[in-house]
Write a protein that holds these residues in place. Structure first.
Motif, short mmCIF file in Angstrom:
data_model
loop_
_atom_site.label_atom_id
_atom_site.label_comp_id
_atom_site.label_asym_id
_atom_site.label_seq_id
_atom_site.Cartn_x
_atom_site.Cartn_y
_atom_site.Cartn_z
N GLU A 123 1.37 7.84 0.63
CA GLU A 123 1.58 8.42 -0.70
C GLU A 123 2.99 8.99 -0.83
OE1 GLU A 123 -1.39 11.06 -2.15
OE2 GLU A 123 -3.05 9.84 -1.42
N GLY A 147 1.82 1.99 -3.36
CA GLY A 147 0.74 2.37 -4.27
C GLY A 147 0.24 1.27 -5.17
N ASP A 172 0.74 5.82 9.16
CA ASP A 172 0.19 6.42 7.96
C ASP A 172 -0.73 7.58 8.35
OD1 ASP A 172 -0.43 6.99 5.38
OD2 ASP A 172 -1.89 5.38 5.16
N THR A 230 -2.72 14.72 1.57
CA THR A 230 -2.01 13.53 1.15
C THR A 230 -1.84 12.63 2.37
OG1 THR A 230 -0.03 12.70 0.03
CG2 THR A 230 0.26 14.62 1.45
N SER A 231 -0.92 11.71 2.32
CA SER A 231 -0.68 10.79 3.43
C SER A 231 0.77 10.35 3.43
CB SER A 231 -1.59 9.56 3.32
OG SER A 231 -1.22 8.79 2.19
N HIS A 261 5.50 6.31 -2.09
CA HIS A 261 5.36 5.64 -3.38
C HIS A 261 6.67 5.62 -4.18
CE1 HIS A 261 0.67 6.05 -3.76
NE2 HIS A 261 1.06 5.39 -2.69
N ARG A 310 0.84 -1.21 0.00
CA ARG A 310 0.00 0.00 0.00
C ARG A 310 0.87 1.25 0.00
NH1 ARG A 310 -2.79 3.36 3.50
NH2 ARG A 310 -1.90 2.39 5.37
#
Length: 506
Positions: A428, A60, A414, A424-425, A431, A57
């Motif tokens: 992300e 991504g 997260d 966003t996080s 990624h 995750r």
């Protein structure tokens, strides 16, 4: 013919392909050599489980993997531990999740991802030898057109439990092979076998056969459903003399079931049949100069469902450290931390899988009492969560020298992040697999320290509700290298950050 690559990877299984993708994210040129000409379509591992799903995750790609899974993306949270089942179904947020994604599908996804990023995979190419010096590794290989050599800066053996790379490097692989014979089948069941709503079976001549594990004086029988109509059946016996010639047949599996249960279970069409013995082995060292090992080449665990999780994490941990060496910014000893961290992680996995062996093997009243006590303990939420996190690998904390914040060494939380560009996080941010200094308290003093590393470390400022720290330094593998406590003074935070940046990023 001589081919040049940054990193040569032996083996196009899940670990080798994951490593190739991670290296390409960082701009490294890997070459994957796989001795088999075609990807195997024989079902092997049934899917992914554990904290590696979070790592996917954070890269991504988890949604893509979920879309390729069979049935429910995350099935009912019940997992085997030895010969008992841990039931997480009463927890709203179970610490252990699974994804029914057969290995051939997983390998296809990982290979497509690696290829899209620019990795080269050569099938039908086998490594026959190698030499190494202070600057490179030269690999001797054979392919469809004959023998040739490949030169790379590093060689990584992701070539399984019988690793040729590990053997040629002279890396010891001590441990134990347990005598029990396990026979496993993925089979359909005929109409004469009645299935109840809870998954139990009514078998003519046998009566009720419950889903899960059934222990008898003659061995262990395990049964569950992989998907509607497809059963996963396993027997465990201490009878090496009963091993048949060649691979497991449906008849041999049926005979084993009859010995264990005392009656015949009708079987339909097989999808997968295999026979194996559990091993508990760990490579003495994960690195020998410019040669490294990962996945089953580095460790074999005596339980199902954990080896793939551990191997993929080996790849994620190793990739960014190889990148640092290749790009020239790695501090002294960075690549050695691959062995230090992943051998430590492997030892923890070995500990709980060998505990499962103890639960599984005992046949006397004392062993029965141990299993009964264990099941009683894990009806309580706290110990159930603790064991679930251990199985998932979510509790892993690498030692972080000089970083004493509670988050240091663990997987980054997260957080939802609010920035000038929008929401966003942390996931992300990870990624691209780059290190990140995340400033959560508008700490100009800390951002100033990090300016000397801005070509390597991405510097981001954001706000988060209930922030756990003023700032986080997150490695490319999403583990926290350092954190500033809320309100920590510049006099202590800035030097500590500089030390952490120097330690990990040169």
């Amino acid at each position: 013919m001589r081919v040049e690559a940054d990193v040569i990877i032996a083996g196009a299984g899940p670990v080798g392909l994951m490593l190739a993708g991670e290296l390409r994210l960082a701009g490294v040129r890997p070459l994957v050599l796989e001795r088999y000409a075609e990807r195997s379509e024989v079902p092997r591992a049934n899917g992914l489980g554990g904290h590696i799903l979070e790592m996917l995750r954070f890269r991504g790609v988890l949604e893509e993997f979920e879309a390729a899974s069979i049935g429910m993306a995350h099935p009912a949270p019940k997992y085997p531990f030895g010969d008992v089942h841990l039931d997480f179904s009463n927890l709203a947020d179970p610490p252990l999740r699974g994804l029914y994604l057969p290995q051939q599908r997983l390998e296809r996804l990982l290979e497509e991802r690696a290829a899209e990023l620019g990795a080269e995979v050569r099938r039908g190419h086998e490594i026959t030898g190698f030499t190494q010096d202070d600057t490179a590794v030269t690999v001797q290989a054979t392919g469809p057109e004959g023998a040739y050599e490949v030169t790379g800066r590093y060689l990584v053996g992701c070539d399984g439990g019988r690793s040729r790379v590990r053997e040629l490097a002279g890396i010891a692989f001590p441990g134990t092979t347990y005598p029990e014979v396990n026979r496993l089948g993925q089979v359909t069941l005929p109409d004469s076998v009645t299935t109840s709503d809870n998954g139990d079976l009514q078998v003519p001549g046998l009566g009720l056969v419950r889903a899960g594990f059934t222990r008898t004086e003659r061995g262990l029988f395990g049964f569950g459903w992989l998907s509607p109509g497809l059963a996963l059946i396993q027997t465990t016996e201490k009878e090496p003399a009963e091993i048949g010639e060649g691979g497991l047949t449906l008849a041999e599996l049926g005979d084993s079931i009859e010995r264990v249960l005392g009656g015949r279970l009708p079987l339909g069409e097989p999808v997968r049949l295999s026979r194996y013995q559990f091993q508990a082995r760990q490579a003495e060292r994960y690195r020998d100069g410019r040669v490294l090992v990962a996945g089953d080449a580095a460790h074999l665990f005596p339980a199902t469902g954990v080896g793939l999780n551990a191997g993929l994490y080996d790849a994620v941990n190793l990739a960014w450290k190889l990148t640092g060496e290749l790009d020239g910014w790695a501090p002294p000893g960075l690549l050695d931390t691959y062995h230090g961290e992943r051998h430590y992680a492997g030892a923890r996995t070995m500990m709980h899988t060998q505990a499962q062996v103890a639960l599984r093997r005992g046949l006397d009243p004392a062993a029965d009492a141990l299993r009964e006590l264990f099941l009683e303990i894990v009806t309580d939420e706290q110990p159930l969560r603790r064991i679930g996190s251990l199985l998932a690998g979510a509790d892993l904390r690498y030692p972080m020298p000089g970083a004493d914040h509670p988050l240091a060494g663990g997987f980054a939380p997260d957080l939802t992040l609010h920035t000038d560009q929008g929401t966003t996080s942390v996931a992300e941010l990870m990624h691209p697999a780059r290190p990140v200094l995340l400033d959560l308290a508008d700490r100009a003093d800390l951002r100033e320290v990090a300016q000397d590393w801005k070509e390597i470390v991405e510097i981001r400022t954001a706000k988060a509700e209930d922030r756990p720290a003023d700032a986080l330094l997150i490695r490319p593998d999403a583990h926290v290298a350092w954190a500033a406590a809320i309100g920590e003074s510049a006099e202590t935070a800035a030097p500590a950050l500089r030390t952490a940046l120097t330690t990990w990023f040169g």
